[in-house]
Scaffold this motif. Structure first.
Motif, short mmCIF file in Angstrom:
data_model
loop_
_atom_site.label_atom_id
_atom_site.label_comp_id
_atom_site.label_asym_id
_atom_site.label_seq_id
_atom_site.Cartn_x
_atom_site.Cartn_y
_atom_site.Cartn_z
N PRO A 41 -4.39 -32.37 35.17
CA PRO A 41 -5.09 -32.38 33.88
C PRO A 41 -5.07 -33.77 33.27
O PRO A 41 -4.14 -34.55 33.49
CB PRO A 41 -4.26 -31.40 33.03
N PHE A 42 -6.09 -34.07 32.48
CA PHE A 42 -6.08 -35.32 31.73
C PHE A 42 -4.94 -35.30 30.71
O PHE A 42 -4.40 -36.34 30.37
CB PHE A 42 -7.43 -35.54 31.06
N GLY A 43 -4.58 -34.09 30.25
CA GLY A 43 -3.36 -33.99 29.50
C GLY A 43 -3.47 -33.46 28.09
O GLY A 43 -4.41 -32.77 27.73
N TRP A 44 -2.46 -33.81 27.31
CA TRP A 44 -2.19 -33.23 25.99
C TRP A 44 -2.48 -34.23 24.88
O TRP A 44 -1.95 -35.35 24.89
CB TRP A 44 -0.74 -32.78 25.91
N PHE A 45 -3.29 -33.78 23.92
CA PHE A 45 -3.67 -34.61 22.78
C PHE A 45 -3.54 -33.78 21.50
O PHE A 45 -3.76 -32.56 21.51
CB PHE A 45 -5.12 -35.10 22.92
N LYS A 46 -3.19 -34.44 20.41
CA LYS A 46 -3.07 -33.72 19.13
C LYS A 46 -4.43 -33.36 18.56
O LYS A 46 -4.59 -32.34 17.89
CB LYS A 46 -2.27 -34.56 18.14
N GLY A 47 -5.43 -34.21 18.80
CA GLY A 47 -6.80 -33.92 18.37
C GLY A 47 -7.73 -33.94 19.57
O GLY A 47 -7.30 -34.14 20.71
N GLU A 48 -9.01 -33.74 19.32
CA GLU A 48 -9.98 -33.73 20.41
C GLU A 48 -10.34 -35.15 20.83
O GLU A 48 -10.37 -36.07 20.01
CB GLU A 48 -11.25 -32.98 19.99
N VAL A 49 -10.60 -35.31 22.13
CA VAL A 49 -11.12 -36.57 22.67
C VAL A 49 -12.35 -36.22 23.50
O VAL A 49 -12.27 -35.52 24.49
CB VAL A 49 -10.08 -37.32 23.52
N ASN A 50 -13.49 -36.70 23.06
CA ASN A 50 -14.75 -36.30 23.70
C ASN A 50 -15.48 -37.43 24.41
O ASN A 50 -16.32 -37.17 25.27
CB ASN A 50 -15.68 -35.69 22.63
N THR A 51 -15.15 -38.67 24.06
CA THR A 51 -15.80 -39.80 24.70
C THR A 51 -14.75 -40.84 25.09
O THR A 51 -13.61 -40.82 24.61
CB THR A 51 -16.81 -40.48 23.75
N ALA A 52 -15.15 -41.76 25.95
CA ALA A 52 -14.23 -42.81 26.38
C ALA A 52 -13.78 -43.66 25.18
O ALA A 52 -12.64 -44.13 25.14
CB ALA A 52 -14.91 -43.69 27.42
N GLU A 53 -14.66 -43.83 24.20
CA GLU A 53 -14.30 -44.61 23.02
C GLU A 53 -13.17 -43.95 22.23
O GLU A 53 -12.37 -44.62 21.58
CB GLU A 53 -15.52 -44.79 22.11
N ASP A 54 -13.08 -42.61 22.31
CA ASP A 54 -12.03 -41.90 21.59
C ASP A 54 -10.63 -42.22 22.12
O ASP A 54 -9.64 -41.94 21.44
CB ASP A 54 -12.25 -40.38 21.69
N LEU A 55 -10.55 -42.78 23.33
CA LEU A 55 -9.25 -43.03 23.95
C LEU A 55 -8.61 -44.33 23.49
O LEU A 55 -7.41 -44.53 23.72
CB LEU A 55 -9.42 -43.06 25.48
N ASN A 56 -9.38 -45.20 22.88
CA ASN A 56 -8.88 -46.51 22.49
C ASN A 56 -7.65 -46.38 21.59
O ASN A 56 -7.67 -45.65 20.59
CB ASN A 56 -9.96 -47.33 21.76
N GLY A 57 -6.60 -47.10 21.96
CA GLY A 57 -5.42 -47.16 21.11
C GLY A 57 -4.37 -46.09 21.36
O GLY A 57 -3.27 -46.17 20.80
N GLU A 86 7.94 -36.67 20.62
CA GLU A 86 8.56 -36.31 19.34
C GLU A 86 9.00 -37.55 18.56
O GLU A 86 8.95 -37.56 17.33
CB GLU A 86 9.75 -35.39 19.59
N ARG A 87 9.42 -38.60 19.27
CA ARG A 87 9.87 -39.82 18.62
C ARG A 87 8.72 -40.76 18.27
O ARG A 87 8.93 -41.78 17.62
CB ARG A 87 10.86 -40.58 19.51
N GLY A 88 7.52 -40.44 18.73
CA GLY A 88 6.37 -41.29 18.45
C GLY A 88 6.22 -42.45 19.41
O GLY A 88 5.39 -43.33 19.19
N VAL A 89 7.02 -42.45 20.50
CA VAL A 89 6.89 -43.50 21.51
C VAL A 89 5.53 -43.38 22.20
O VAL A 89 4.91 -44.39 22.57
CB VAL A 89 8.03 -43.41 22.54
N ILE A 90 5.07 -42.16 22.39
CA ILE A 90 3.74 -41.88 22.91
C ILE A 90 3.06 -40.87 21.98
O ILE A 90 3.74 -40.16 21.23
CB ILE A 90 3.77 -41.32 24.35
N ASP A 91 1.74 -40.79 22.04
CA ASP A 91 1.04 -39.79 21.23
C ASP A 91 0.06 -38.96 22.06
O ASP A 91 -0.71 -38.17 21.51
CB ASP A 91 0.33 -40.43 20.04
#
Length: 383
Positions: free
Chosen positions: A174-190, A223-228
């Protein structure tokens, strides 16, 4: 490495080899001197120490134990494998060194976990897909020259005293787990994202900041915010980690790690000390476990995906074509950089030729399974 460390490493190898020799031949000698002893004592089992790269509660630890159970049964109890979880002897990413040094007899891991030694490790799992499935690429390992390349890398280039085999063609990760939706490549920035191997290079080029972490460290880092955002491999492991407690959007399908298999690593010294039939059992037991792991994964992964949706409130998405196309374009830019290395160029050329031939047959021959599924379960696939 200091002279003292080299001496201790050599001593560990020799001590381990001496132990195996005593285990293999000592018991019959003892039995011969005790004529009244029961025949069952004539051969004490040889016990091999295998550590995995997985936590004790991960389904993959169970998969490793399934392999050990088959080896013991096929050997009639002459060979036993003591399966240890990550951290029992060394850290998850250190099992290759431990097997090479004789600290472990065997390991159950994935090549991408020693990506730090050579980026070419990722070509034996989590490399460019070219359209080939994990089954296609596992077949390349055994029938397309992959094993010879693997041996060249581990034994000749890296100088490791190991012998490795691949088993269990994993479903695309799977591409994985996100807190919000990601629909385009631009959404992945940051995004601060967890992945491993060449997928890290790939997704960094797409605007993500990537941390390479073993499975057991992922959710605490979230949980520590090292990754989101993060991926690991499959719904069962993700459920075991508690991924649904830190994110609710789960994206299936991706080209970042579309093909991978387990790596069964053995010390060459350990293998040399075993009788030929026991070596064969260790080797071909990988094939037996591969089939068993695939069947169990189909049952457990699908059931746990259902649980995540219906019980844990997870929204399951299929990764958008926009993101998938962007991943392919990113691979197109990364591949020429990899091919600057002559060894990687030879491996990639071999894989491309294999996929061009084999996947053509697979795709031309395969009926449209989505069409049939939608016929019998209408509307189920609507996302």
């Amino acid at each position: 490495m200091t002279i003292w460390e080299e001496t201790m490493t050599d001593k560990a190898k020799l001590d381990r080899r001496s132990f195996l020799r005593r285990a293999a031949v000592g018991a019959p000698v003892a039995a011969a001197s005790t004529l009244a002893a029961p025949a069952v004592l004539a051969q004490a089992p040889i016990v091999l120490k295998m550590q995995t790269s997985w936590g004790a509660g991960n389904i993959w630890q169970e998969f490793a134990q399934d392999y050990a159970n088959r080896v013991e049964e096929m050997s009639g109890g002459r060979l036993k494998i003591d399966v240890l979880p990550a951290g029992a002897v060394v850290a998850a990413f250190q099992v290759l060194d431990a097997v090479n040094d004789g600290v472990l007899d065997a390991a159950h891991s994935v090549p991408v976990y020693w990506y730090g030694k050579s980026k070419a490790a990722s070509l034996f799992g989590t490399g460019p897909v070219f359209g080939g499935s994990a089954t296609t690429m596992l077949s390349w390992f055994y029938e397309g020259g992959g094993k010879a390349f693997y041996d060249e890398l581990t034994q000749d280039i890296l100088g490791m005293d190991v012998d490795g085999y691949m088993g269990f063609p994993m479903f695309a990760q799977p591409f994985g787990w996100f807190k919000g939706e990601v629909n385009t490549a631009e959404d992945l920035n940051g995004f601060k994202y967890r992945t491993v191997g060449l997928a890290a290079d790939l997704l960094q080029s797409m605007g993500m900041s990537v941390a390479q972490l073993p499975g057991g460290e992922i959710v605490p880092a979230m949980e520590r915010g090292v990754i989101d955002a993060f991926e690991f491999n499959n719904p069962s492991s993700d459920k075991d980690f508690g991924a649904h407690d830190v994110a609710k959007n789960y994206y299936l399908s991706s080209y970042h790690q579309a093909s991978e298999s387990f790596e069964f690593l053995f010390s060459k010294f350990t293998m040399e000390e075993l009788d030929p039939d026991l070596r064969a059992i260790l080797k071909y037991g990988v094939e037996a476990a591969s089939t068993a792991n695939t069947a169990k994964a189909m049952r457990r992964y699908s059931a746990d995906l259902k649980w995540l949706q219906e019980e844990a409130g997870v929204t399951v998405h299929r990764t958008s074509e926009n993101i998938l196309n962007a991943q392919l374009e990113a691979w197109d830019k990364l591949i020429p950089e990899l091919e600057a290395d002559p060894f990687m160029k030879r491996v990639l050329d071999s894989q491309r030729a294999w996929v061009e031939q084999v996947t053509y047959y697979e795709l031309m021959n395969a009926p449209d399974l989505e069409l049939a599924y939608d016929h019998y379960f209408p509307g189920k696939l609507k996302l």
